[in-house]
Motif scaffolding. Structure first.
Motif: not given
Length: 222
Positions: A1-20
């Motif tokens: 079993m691979d117990l190494e932690k991997h960073p989660a993929a970035p989640a898409p920005a919410p549609a209502g979020l102000r654009a940067s």
């Protein structure tokens, strides 16, 4: 079993979020690639680019590229494409040009980043892009002038757009509606505010960028 932690993929920005700025750069790159590939006409590209800098949220930006492929082959409007684009959105470092009771200039053979900020307080700034080496489809220059003067020169076949205002001052972008601009040329966007000062952007007649289509297509193929 691979117990190494991997960073989660970035989640898409919410549609209502102000654009940067990074969100707009990402969409501008997709539009520029689509223009170079012939997926958009010059008129369609111009219309979408104008909308790009008028809308407020990430969801409104995504609508502009929903029918276009994202870099790497994924659909630009898909969640996975959004996450991938956010991860690789970093571009050239921004540059700041300041003149306070003095003068400053950028000219000759230089490489402007995707963002350049110019601040003139009782000073003079000249940004000459006529011999610049553009490494991105869209170059944005943000200008603030207080009792100062800022002049921006671009090659005559580059698409020039302006969004700004002045209070007891002048904000002027000339050549926005010229039909002879190269549809595959870089786009220079000038955004600014002038208080008792002057901001002027214009094409320099006789100065042209050459082989733009070949250079852009070579960048895409590479």
């Amino acid at each position: 079993m691979d117990l190494e932690k991997h960073p989660a993929a970035p989640a898409p920005a919410p549609a209502g979020l102000r654009a940067s700025d990074a969100d707009r750069d990402r969409i501008a790159q997709v539009l520029g690639d689509a223009l170079a590939e012939g997926r958009l006409t010059a008129e369609e590209h111009s219309e979408r680019l104008d909308t790009l800098y008028a809308v407020k949220t990430v969801g409104e930006l995504e609508v502009l590229v929903r029918d276009l492929p994202a870099p790497g082959g994924a659909h630009a409007g898909s969640p996975s494409a959004s996450a991938s684009a956010y991860a690789g959105a970093a571009g050239p470092a921004a540059e700041t040009i300041v003149a306070v009771c003095s003068s400053s200039s950028r000219k000759g053979r230089w490489r402007p980043g995707a963002h350049t900020r110019a601040v003139s307080v009782m000073g003079d700034i000249t940004i000459d892009l006529t011999q610049a080496v553009f490494e991105q489809q869209v170059t944005e220059i943000n200008v603030t002038s207080v009792l100062g003067n800022v002049e921006i020169l671009v090659p005559e076949n580059v698409t020039l757009r302006g969004y700004g205002s002045g209070v007891l001052g002048n904000f002027e972008v000339r050549g926005e509606s010229r039909g002879e601009t190269d549809p595959q040329a870089p786009v220079v966007i000038v955004r600014g505010f002038s208080l008792l000062g002057n901001i002027e952007a214009r094409p320099k007649m006789g100065a042209r960028l050459v082989d733009l289509a070949r250079k852009l297509r070579g960048h895409l193929d590479g």
